[in-house]
Structures are given as structure tokens and as C-alpha cells.
Enzyme design. Structure first.
Site, PDB file in Angstrom:
ATOM      1  N   HIS A   1       9.552  29.952 -45.435  1.00 44.86           N
ATOM      2  CA  HIS A   1       8.236  30.605 -45.387  1.00 44.86           C
ATOM      3  C   HIS A   1       7.237  29.635 -44.770  1.00 44.86           C
ATOM      4  O   HIS A   1       7.479  28.437 -44.719  1.00 44.86           O
ATOM      5  CB  HIS A   1       7.785  30.987 -46.804  1.00 44.86           C
ATOM      6  CG  HIS A   1       8.482  32.196 -47.335  1.00 44.86           C
ATOM      7  ND1 HIS A   1       7.824  33.315 -47.754  1.00 44.86           N
ATOM      8  CD2 HIS A   1       9.798  32.467 -47.485  1.00 44.86           C
ATOM      9  CE1 HIS A   1       8.691  34.221 -48.157  1.00 44.86           C
ATOM     10  NE2 HIS A   1       9.903  33.719 -48.008  1.00 44.86           N
TER      11      HIS A   1
ATOM     12  N   ASP B   1       7.832  41.849 -48.439  1.00 47.39           N
ATOM     13  CA  ASP B   1       7.555  40.417 -48.554  1.00 47.39           C
ATOM     14  C   ASP B   1       6.842  40.126 -49.891  1.00 47.39           C
ATOM     15  O   ASP B   1       5.944  40.878 -50.287  1.00 47.39           O
ATOM     16  CB  ASP B   1       6.659  40.009 -47.364  1.00 47.39           C
ATOM     17  CG  ASP B   1       6.657  38.510 -47.095  1.00 47.39           C
ATOM     18  OD1 ASP B   1       7.505  37.810 -47.666  1.00 47.39           O
ATOM     19  OD2 ASP B   1       5.802  38.059 -46.298  1.00 47.39           O
ATOM     20  N   HIS B   2       7.225  39.069 -50.563  1.00 49.09           N
ATOM     21  CA  HIS B   2       6.530  38.578 -51.767  1.00 49.09           C
ATOM     22  C   HIS B   2       6.154  39.645 -52.798  1.00 49.09           C
ATOM     23  O   HIS B   2       4.962  39.859 -53.067  1.00 49.09           O
ATOM     24  CB  HIS B   2       5.245  37.841 -51.376  1.00 49.09           C
ATOM     25  CG  HIS B   2       5.512  36.478 -50.826  1.00 49.09           C
ATOM     26  ND1 HIS B   2       5.927  35.419 -51.598  1.00 49.09           N
ATOM     27  CD2 HIS B   2       5.443  36.014 -49.558  1.00 49.09           C
ATOM     28  CE1 HIS B   2       6.092  34.367 -50.829  1.00 49.09           C
ATOM     29  NE2 HIS B   2       5.812  34.696 -49.588  1.00 49.09           N
TER      30      HIS B   2
ATOM     31  N   SER C   1       4.441  29.624 -39.495  1.00 52.03           N
ATOM     32  CA  SER C   1       3.359  29.495 -38.506  1.00 52.03           C
ATOM     33  C   SER C   1       2.813  28.077 -38.495  1.00 52.03           C
ATOM     34  O   SER C   1       2.584  27.492 -39.549  1.00 52.03           O
ATOM     35  CB  SER C   1       2.217  30.460 -38.852  1.00 52.03           C
ATOM     36  OG  SER C   1       2.631  31.789 -38.670  1.00 52.03           O
TER      37      SER C   1
ATOM     38  N   GLY D   1      -0.122  30.249 -44.397  1.00 44.82           N
ATOM     39  CA  GLY D   1      -1.421  30.234 -43.702  1.00 44.82           C
ATOM     40  C   GLY D   1      -1.493  29.170 -42.625  1.00 44.82           C
ATOM     41  O   GLY D   1      -0.486  28.772 -42.045  1.00 44.82           O
TER      42      GLY D   1
ATOM     43  N   ASN E   1       9.723  33.139 -41.734  1.00 49.01           N
ATOM     44  CA  ASN E   1       8.592  34.057 -41.881  1.00 49.01           C
ATOM     45  C   ASN E   1       7.402  33.595 -41.056  1.00 49.01           C
ATOM     46  O   ASN E   1       6.999  32.428 -41.141  1.00 49.01           O
ATOM     47  CB  ASN E   1       8.171  34.112 -43.359  1.00 49.01           C
ATOM     48  CG  ASN E   1       9.142  34.902 -44.209  1.00 49.01           C
ATOM     49  OD1 ASN E   1      10.304  35.076 -43.847  1.00 49.01           O
ATOM     50  ND2 ASN E   1       8.657  35.388 -45.330  1.00 49.01           N
TER      51      ASN E   1
END
Ligand SMILES: [Zn+2]
Length: 286
Positions: free
Chosen positions: A206, A81-82, A209, A179, A228
Site C-alpha cells: 500500500h 479497498d480497506h 504513490s 497519501g 495500490n
């Protein structure tokens, strides 16, 4: 079984679901996520960040996943990831990652194209798939500092970026953030529709959440095939941890049994993973 993005995302895009992509920081998470995904018959992407791979992390995370993946019937992608550094990406590929994300989203457009293409050319010779990012998804970093402001992906850049880089999946910025959200996000579905019409490859969201489930599902209907998720897993483990501490106290022992210590965390994490799989329409796909 271990596989790469090209074996799971095009089918998800075609059939209208998204493959959940979870960041993993401990073997505990790997086991719980894989057991849950297998039970739900969902393909799954296990992701790792550089921070957790340094030192012996490659052995603990990539080594473990490579070892256990053949014991599962579901497709499992091991995805970096990233990553912003070519040498580190090479190291990940040498350590068994089947897929990598190169994140050049903070760079000027032409530089992002040039670097992404270099990585795609290298990764494809190894059978490894590549995700890139166009526009920029901002938000909170893990250390609590702020990333740069989000910049929405411009639809007119998408075609040329895909053609010039040969990338396999594209992360787009349409209003999510990394986040935990300070206020509820409002995804730009119109922009996503425009991008999806132009894009020949599956799209990635992305900052999955905390995004309201109706908006997540609307994004899946409009081409998002990989989502993600990290913060929501950390929140679920924290809830389990509090419950474990309470149970241990009730038990009145200073050496709680393993069940009391770990069961609540595992159950809470498993419930969160199962819930995400259902939200993404990814259950019963294998
Ligand atoms: Zn991200």
C-alpha cells in the site's frame, strides 16, 4: 473479463511483476484506466473505498465495472479497498465485488486473525478473494488527518496469520505510507525478504504513490505482486485539470468544448496509468 485476485497475483509473483491496483472514484477514471490497461496488455485491479460506494455508489461504480468488464480482454479485478466492517463487505460482495480487503491492522493480532478468518470463510463460499493487512501502514487520510503511526510487519507473525486465516493476499508494512510523502520513504527490503521467504501467498504494497521507482521495483523482486496507487492518479488529474482550465481560457469561450474540458484530464491520467504499468513490469502480460 472480471476475475479475482487468485487469477492474477500468483502469476505476477512467479513471473516477477506486480498488478497495478488503482482506486477509482468516478466513471471517468474507470474508463480511462481500463482503456489504458487494455492498450498496455496489463491485468488491472480497480478498487473502491466505502466513502465512494455509499448512496448510489455501488450502482455507479460496481454496476458499471460489472457491465463493461466483459468487453475487455484483460483480467479485471473489482476489489473493495480497506473495509473494516463485515456487513459492508457482505454488501460489496452482493453488489458484484470479486475481491475484498479486510483491514484489521489496528486490532490486536488475535482479533485480526479471528475477524479475517470469518470474512475469508464467508467470501470463499462466494468465490470472492480476500486481502488482509498485518502490521500497519500509516500516513495521511483523504480528509488530510493523520492515520496511526506505521508499524512494520513482523516476519514471525506471517506464517501463523496465513495458516489460521486462509487469506489470499497479504498487505505488509515495510516503510510506505498512504497519501503524499513529506520526505522520501526508505523501504525495508530486508524485512520484505524475510516475509517473502515465509509467505505462501502473494504480498501487497500500500502507499505505492510517490515511492521512488527503484524501491518499488526492488519490492517486486522480493514478492510484492499488487501495488495500490491513488494519490499519484489524483495528482495527474489535477495537472490535467489545470491544463484544461488554461486551454478553455485561451479558447475564450464560457462554454468550452468537451474536448477542451476533458481531454487534458483524460490524457494526463492515462499517461500516469501507463507509466505505473511499465514501472511495475505489468505491460504485455496478457
Ligand atoms: Zn491502503
Amino acid at each position: 473479463m472480471l476475475t479475482n485476485l487468485n487469477e492474477v497475483l500468483p502469476q505476477a509473483r512467479k513471473e516477477g511483476y506486480a498488478v497495478p491496483a488503482f482506486d477509482c472514484i468516478e466513471d471517468f477514471m474507470i474508463r480511462t484506466i481500463l482503456d489504458t490497461a487494455e492498450k498496455k496488455k496489463s491485468p488491472v485491479i480497480l478498487m473502491s473505498l466505502r466513502h465512494d460506494l455509499e448512496g448510489k455508489g455501488f450502482s455507479y461504480i460496481a454496476g458499471l465495472i460489472n457491465k463493461v468488464a466483459p468487453e475487455y480482454d484483460i483480467p479485471i479485478v473489482l476489489h473493495l479497498d480497506h473495509a473494516e466492517n463485515f456487513e459492508f463487505i457482505k454488501q460489496a460482495i452482493d453488489n458484484g465485488f470479486t475481491s475484498v480487503m479486510y483491514d484489521g491492522s489496528k486490532l490486536p493480532f488475535e482479533e485480526n486473525i479471528k475477524n479475517t478468518k470469518e470474512i475469508v470463510d464467508y467470501a470463499h463460499t462466494k468465490g470472492v478473494t480476500v486481502e488482509a493487512e498485518l502490521g500497519h501502514v500509516g500516513g495521511m487520510k483523504l480528509d488530510g488527518s493523520r492515520e496511526g503511526d506505521s508499524q512494520l510487519t513482523r516476519a514471525e507473525d506471517v506464517k501463523i496469520f496465513i495458516e489460521k486465516t486462509g487469506v489470499d493476499a497479504l498487505a505488509v508494512s515495510i516503510g510506505t505510507a498512504h497519501g503524499v510523502y513529506e520526505s522520501e520513504p526508505e523501504l525495508n527490503i530486508e524485512r520484505l525478504k524475510e516475509i517473502n521467504e515465509i509467505s505462501s501467498i502473494p504480498l501487497v504494497l500500500h502507499g505505492g504513490s510517490g515511492t521512488p521507482v527503484e524501491q518499488v521495483q526492488e519490492s517486486i523482486k522480493n514478492g510484492i505482486a499488487k501495488i495500490n496507487i491513488f494519490a499519484d492518479l489524483r495528482i495527474s488529474m489535477y495537472k490535467g485539470l489545470l491544463e484544461a482550465a488554461k486551454k478553455a481560457e485561451q479558447e475564450g469561450r464560457i462554454d468550452p468544448t468537451p474536448d477542451v474540458l476533458f481531454e487534458p484530464i483524460r490524457n494526463s491520467l492515462s499517461d500516469a496509468v501507463a507509466g505505473k504499468i511499465e514501472d511495475l513490469f505489468a505491460d504485455n502480460r496478457v
